[in-house]
Design a protein around this motif. Structure first.
Motif, PDB file in Angstrom:
ATOM      1  N   ILE A  33       0.831  -1.211   0.000  1.00 11.51           N
ATOM      2  CA  ILE A  33       0.000   0.000   0.000  1.00 11.51           C
ATOM      3  C   ILE A  33       0.864   1.259   0.000  1.00 11.51           C
ATOM      4  O   ILE A  33       0.610   2.216  -0.739  1.00 11.51           O
TER       5      ILE A  33
ATOM      6  N   ARG B  47      12.813  -0.386   5.832  1.00  6.51           N
ATOM      7  CA  ARG B  47      14.130  -0.897   6.207  1.00  6.51           C
ATOM      8  C   ARG B  47      14.878  -1.397   4.982  1.00  6.51           C
ATOM      9  O   ARG B  47      16.096  -1.312   4.916  1.00  6.51           O
ATOM     10  N   THR B  48      14.136  -1.910   3.979  1.00  5.39           N
ATOM     11  CA  THR B  48      14.789  -2.503   2.806  1.00  5.39           C
ATOM     12  C   THR B  48      15.087  -1.427   1.757  1.00  5.39           C
ATOM     13  O   THR B  48      14.209  -1.039   0.975  1.00  5.39           O
TER      14      THR B  48
ATOM     15  N   ASP C  11      14.206   2.352  10.268  1.00  8.48           N
ATOM     16  CA  ASP C  11      13.437   1.369  11.027  1.00  8.48           C
ATOM     17  C   ASP C  11      12.627   2.146  12.056  1.00  8.48           C
ATOM     18  O   ASP C  11      13.202   2.732  12.984  1.00  8.48           O
TER      19      ASP C  11
ATOM     20  N   ASN D 175       2.262   4.474   7.529  1.00  8.75           N
ATOM     21  CA  ASN D 175       1.676   3.264   6.949  1.00  8.75           C
ATOM     22  C   ASN D 175       2.443   1.997   7.325  1.00  8.75           C
ATOM     23  O   ASN D 175       1.875   0.908   7.315  1.00  8.75           O
TER      24      ASN D 175
ATOM     25  N   TYR E 175      -2.019  -8.544  16.246  1.00 10.80           N
ATOM     26  CA  TYR E 175      -2.231  -7.568  15.167  1.00 10.80           C
ATOM     27  C   TYR E 175      -3.433  -6.681  15.504  1.00 10.80           C
ATOM     28  O   TYR E 175      -3.357  -5.454  15.456  1.00 10.80           O
TER      29      TYR E 175
ATOM     30  N   VAL F 169      -6.369  -5.850   1.182  1.00 10.06           N
ATOM     31  CA  VAL F 169      -5.691  -5.305   0.002  1.00 10.06           C
ATOM     32  C   VAL F 169      -4.621  -6.316  -0.403  1.00 10.06           C
ATOM     33  O   VAL F 169      -3.902  -6.845   0.459  1.00 10.06           O
TER      34      VAL F 169
ATOM     35  N   THR G  82      -1.348  -7.459  -1.142  1.00  8.98           N
ATOM     36  CA  THR G  82       0.038  -7.008  -0.937  1.00  8.98           C
ATOM     37  C   THR G  82       0.862  -8.202  -0.445  1.00  8.98           C
ATOM     38  O   THR G  82       0.291  -9.243  -0.089  1.00  8.98           O
TER      39      THR G  82
HETATM   40  N1  NAP Z   1      -2.845  -5.390   3.030  1.00 10.17           N
HETATM   41  C1  NAP Z   1      -3.947  -5.326   3.732  1.00 10.17           C
HETATM   42  O1  NAP Z   1      -4.936  -6.044   3.440  1.00 10.17           O
HETATM   43  C2  NAP Z   1      -4.065  -4.382   4.886  1.00 10.17           C
HETATM   44  C3  NAP Z   1      -5.329  -4.230   5.476  1.00 10.17           C
HETATM   45  C4  NAP Z   1      -5.472  -3.356   6.536  1.00 10.17           C
HETATM   46  C5  NAP Z   1      -4.382  -2.642   6.994  1.00 10.17           C
HETATM   47  N2  NAP Z   1      -3.168  -2.811   6.411  1.00 10.17           N
HETATM   48  C6  NAP Z   1      -2.052  -2.029   6.924  1.00 10.17           C
HETATM   49  O2  NAP Z   1      -1.496  -1.294   5.857  1.00 10.17           O
HETATM   50  C7  NAP Z   1      -0.107  -1.077   6.104  1.00 10.17           C
HETATM   51  C8  NAP Z   1       0.690  -1.523   4.899  1.00 10.17           C
HETATM   52  O3  NAP Z   1       0.427  -2.889   4.702  1.00 10.17           O
HETATM   53  P1  NAP Z   1       0.859  -3.679   3.392  1.00 10.17           P
HETATM   54  O4  NAP Z   1      -0.174  -4.708   3.188  1.00 10.17           O
HETATM   55  O5  NAP Z   1       1.194  -2.726   2.326  1.00 10.17           O
HETATM   56  O6  NAP Z   1       2.153  -4.414   3.957  1.00 10.17           O
HETATM   57  P2  NAP Z   1       3.533  -4.848   3.216  1.00 10.17           P
HETATM   58  O7  NAP Z   1       3.258  -5.100   1.785  1.00 10.17           O
HETATM   59  O8  NAP Z   1       4.110  -5.906   4.050  1.00 10.17           O
HETATM   60  O9  NAP Z   1       4.428  -3.517   3.331  1.00 10.17           O
HETATM   61  C9  NAP Z   1       4.789  -3.052   4.601  1.00 10.17           C
HETATM   62  C10 NAP Z   1       5.795  -1.933   4.459  1.00 10.17           C
HETATM   63  O10 NAP Z   1       6.149  -1.501   5.791  1.00 10.17           O
HETATM   64  C11 NAP Z   1       7.557  -1.543   5.922  1.00 10.17           C
HETATM   65  N3  NAP Z   1       7.955  -1.821   7.305  1.00 10.17           N
HETATM   66  C12 NAP Z   1       7.682  -2.936   8.028  1.00 10.17           C
HETATM   67  N4  NAP Z   1       8.281  -2.858   9.219  1.00 10.17           N
HETATM   68  C13 NAP Z   1       8.959  -1.675   9.257  1.00 10.17           C
HETATM   69  C14 NAP Z   1       9.785  -1.042  10.199  1.00 10.17           C
HETATM   70  N5  NAP Z   1      10.050  -1.595  11.392  1.00 10.17           N
HETATM   71  N6  NAP Z   1      10.310   0.167   9.904  1.00 10.17           N
HETATM   72  C15 NAP Z   1      10.041   0.741   8.713  1.00 10.17           C
HETATM   73  N7  NAP Z   1       9.284   0.196   7.767  1.00 10.17           N
HETATM   74  C16 NAP Z   1       8.754  -1.012   8.032  1.00 10.17           C
HETATM   75  C17 NAP Z   1       8.005  -2.647   4.971  1.00 10.17           C
HETATM   76  O11 NAP Z   1       9.362  -2.515   4.554  1.00 10.17           O
HETATM   77  P3  NAP Z   1      10.593  -3.252   5.301  1.00 10.17           P
HETATM   78  O12 NAP Z   1      10.121  -4.599   5.711  1.00 10.17           O
HETATM   79  O13 NAP Z   1      11.639  -3.229   4.253  1.00 10.17           O
HETATM   80  O14 NAP Z   1      10.925  -2.373   6.453  1.00 10.17           O
HETATM   81  C18 NAP Z   1       7.073  -2.373   3.784  1.00 10.17           C
HETATM   82  O15 NAP Z   1       7.619  -1.348   2.979  1.00 10.17           O
HETATM   83  C19 NAP Z   1       0.222  -1.848   7.384  1.00 10.17           C
HETATM   84  O16 NAP Z   1       0.183  -0.969   8.486  1.00 10.17           O
HETATM   85  C20 NAP Z   1      -0.913  -2.852   7.477  1.00 10.17           C
HETATM   86  O17 NAP Z   1      -1.138  -3.273   8.793  1.00 10.17           O
HETATM   87  C21 NAP Z   1      -2.980  -3.664   5.365  1.00 10.17           C
END
Ligand code: NAP
Length: 277
Positions: A20, A40-41, A65, A92, A173, A206, A208
């Motif tokens: 997202i 972080r990546t 981080d 996010n 979570y 979503v 992802t």
């Molecule tokens: N996908 C869904 O269905 C959904 C639904 C509701 C809410 N959300 C929320 O939406 C947000 C994004 O989710 P997503 O689905 O896009 O997840 P994702 O694809 O796993 O992406 C997560 C992002 O957060 C970064 N991140 C994780 N830990 C971190 C840290 N300690 N410091 C800095 N960056 C960090 C990751 O990069 P690195 O690992 O490289 O740090 C990555 O860029 C999250 O808060 C999630 O809970 C998602």
């Protein structure tokens, strides 16, 4: 998508490396915003930067981080020395680690809360300090600086509909996301009249890398570019809470009102809860 007229010159998006956050960064960049993208990546951010090199905006890679408060503060100190303060902040970054009651682990709980809840708080501290301290020159042009409650900054926190009520295998979570919802409601009230805006983003499912690991069918699954479009449209609205997909989330909101006996029965039936224990 048609180009959008966005009010922000610069934005800080955490978790911008994929999912997202990457889509929000893309959309902002393509519409002229300078985006400071954190994760972080570094490689994922650099790839995104290359992809967006020809955009009207640009992506600046900010490896970070969010669990490390000192590192977050250090980043803000660096920005201060360069006169940078993003107009918009999208907090996010987050993670998920589903586990059942039988697998319950305090350490796994802490690991998730450290990112989803404490990590977000680590970002909020320096940004709120700076936004609330933003001063405007008096219209008279005299050097006296006064506090004028105009728009000083815009914050959006990504929580989840998983924070509405308890869901199977989501104790840690959901607890972190419920806490974020409450945190944003409190801050919204505290920030009234200060010129600092806070919005809450509660997505449904979503597609992802985070949800790719789910083994169950995800109702109303949305593509991440569409989620980003809903987020940016929501940020342009007056609403406090940005939710999508609407119909799915409205059902969940209704579930919030149900007494426990009904809620547990319905969710149990829909998810097969209990079989994981
Ligand atoms: N996908 C869904 O269905 C959904 C639904 C509701 C809410 N959300 C929320 O939406 C947000 C994004 O989710 P997503 O689905 O896009 O997840 P994702 O694809 O796993 O992406 C997560 C992002 O957060 C970064 N991140 C994780 N830990 C971190 C840290 N300690 N410091 C800095 N960056 C960090 C990751 O990069 P690195 O690992 O490289 O740090 C990555 O860029 C999250 O808060 C999630 O809970 C998602």
């Amino acid at each position: 998508m048609n180009s959008m007229d966005l009010p922000w010159k610069s934005a800080w998006v955490t978790g911008a490396g994929r999912g997202i956050g990457a889509e929000v960064a893309r959309l902002l960049c393509r519409n002229g915003v300078t985006v400071y993208g954190s994760a972080r990546t570094t490689e994922q951010l650099e790839l995104l930067q290359q992809e967006l090199a020809e955009c009207s905006g640009k992506l600046i890679v900010v490896p970070l981080d969010i669990r490390d408060l000192a590192a977050v503060q250090e980043q803000f100190n660096m920005w201060d020395s360069e006169g940078i303060l993003p107009d918009l902040v999208v907090l996010n970054a987050g993670s998920h680690d589903p586990f059942s009651a039988a697998e319950f682990s305090a350490q796994r709980c802490k690991a998730l809360l450290d990112i989803n809840l404490q990590g977000t708080a680590n970002c909020l501290e320096p940004i709120l300090y700076r936004y609330l301290g933003r001063v405007s020159e008096q219209a008279t042009g005299e050097s006296d600086r006064v506090f004028i409650p105009e728009l000083k900054g815009h914050i959006a926190v990504v929580s989840s509909v998983a924070g509405y009520r308890g869901l199977p295998t989501a104790a840690a979570y959901g607890a972190g996301k419920a806490a974020l919802i409450n945190l944003c409601e409190s801050l919204y009230l505290d920030l009234q009249g200060t010129g600092v805006r806070i919005q809450l983003i509660n997505p449904g499912f979503v597609r992802t890398p985070l949800t790719d690991k789910n083994e169950f069918p995800m109702p109303a699954l949305m593509e991440p570019d569409e989620a980003a479009r809903r987020i940016v449209q929501g940020l342009l609205s007056k609403r406090f809470e940005i939710v999508f997909p609407r119909r799915f989330v409205y059902w969940l909101k209704l579930f919030r009102l149900l007494p426990y006996s009904w809620y547990f029965k319905l969710i149990g039936r829909a998810t097969g809860a209990g079989k994981n224990v």
